[in-house]
Design a protein around this motif. Sequence first.
Motif, short mmCIF file in Angstrom:
data_model
loop_
_atom_site.label_atom_id
_atom_site.label_comp_id
_atom_site.label_asym_id
_atom_site.label_seq_id
_atom_site.Cartn_x
_atom_site.Cartn_y
_atom_site.Cartn_z
N PHE A 111 3.60 -4.76 -5.27
CA PHE A 111 4.69 -5.95 -5.35
C PHE A 111 6.08 -5.78 -4.80
O PHE A 111 6.51 -6.74 -4.02
CB PHE A 111 4.72 -6.28 -6.91
CG PHE A 111 5.45 -7.54 -7.25
CD1 PHE A 111 4.91 -8.64 -7.69
CD2 PHE A 111 6.85 -7.70 -7.17
CE1 PHE A 111 5.19 -9.76 -7.99
CE2 PHE A 111 7.66 -8.68 -7.53
CZ PHE A 111 6.65 -9.89 -7.91
N THR A 136 7.68 -6.56 -12.11
CA THR A 136 6.39 -6.70 -11.81
C THR A 136 5.84 -7.62 -13.00
O THR A 136 5.39 -8.79 -12.77
CB THR A 136 5.89 -5.86 -11.19
OG1 THR A 136 6.46 -5.35 -10.19
CG2 THR A 136 4.19 -6.24 -10.80
N VAL A 165 -1.45 -11.99 -7.38
CA VAL A 165 0.05 -11.04 -7.01
C VAL A 165 0.71 -11.45 -5.98
O VAL A 165 1.97 -11.33 -5.87
CB VAL A 165 -0.58 -9.42 -7.20
CG1 VAL A 165 0.61 -8.58 -6.79
CG2 VAL A 165 -1.18 -9.29 -8.46
N ARG A 169 4.46 -12.52 -5.68
CA ARG A 169 5.59 -11.82 -4.97
C ARG A 169 6.32 -12.46 -3.96
O ARG A 169 7.63 -12.73 -3.92
CB ARG A 169 4.85 -10.88 -4.14
CG ARG A 169 5.62 -9.83 -3.34
CD ARG A 169 4.94 -8.78 -2.36
NE ARG A 169 5.80 -7.81 -2.00
CZ ARG A 169 6.39 -7.99 -0.87
NH1 ARG A 169 6.45 -9.04 -0.17
NH2 ARG A 169 7.24 -7.00 -0.38
#
Length: 274
Positions: A111, A136, A165, A169
């Motif tokens: 991340f 995260t 993810v 991010r």
Amino acid sequence: MTRPATTTSAGRTPLVELDDVSKYYGNIRALEGVSLEVHAGEITCVLGDNGAGKSTLIKIVAGLHRHDTGTFRIEGEDVRPASPREALDRGIATVYQDLAVVPLMPVWRNFFLGSEPRKGSGPFKRLDVDLMRRTTRAELLRMGIDLRDVDQPIGTLSGGERQCVAIARAVHFGAKVLVLDEPTAALGVKQSGVVLKYVAAARDAGLGVVLITHNPHHAYLVGNRFVLLKRGTTVGDHTRDDITLEDLTRQMAGGDELDDLRHELETGPGPGPL
């Protein structure tokens, strides 16, 4: 079912605008006269088969390649990004189909990969692991992604989860425009639905999204605008209000060319020479 936002772009300056953009590689025409608008809180879908020019379009928006003619504007300013870093600094984040992750590293490390916060000073300066783990987990939850453990290697996640993810991010690091390169191409129906849900979540967070796809059904589930490319040129440019899924699918499949082929197959080639 994921549905497109009802926001309207009337009177607003696009976050990203390509106007009559062309790109050539020697004598090869990759793009010619392509226009595109990306507005905050909307998803612009770019559809086309292999060789349509989608990859070249991504590379121009992402700062990998410079266009030869036409105009590229970011929030109304004419630009020619010289690198992906410059495009990212202007708020354009690109998530490619082959995600740049380190499979054996944990989710939190991927991340923050390349942007790791540190604590301490001098010889005692070190990675702030606790902050990265907490951030995260919090950012994934904010996008509606509930992972069991952010310490697990990202390679153990499904393809859809890894895409999600990457989307979270980009949102965390302040992207204004999110470009997604065929995010559902290698996924099954269920995982594709999960990814489209988070694409819509990015839109609802106020980002302008460019969704590159060859699947009109996925595009129509979330899209506000649809740009169809064929052999480097625009063959269709529609808002959701002026096209149905059936018409979008027909144009994607070839439109009149498909009708001609169907007629030819039904009637047969006719008698040959005696």
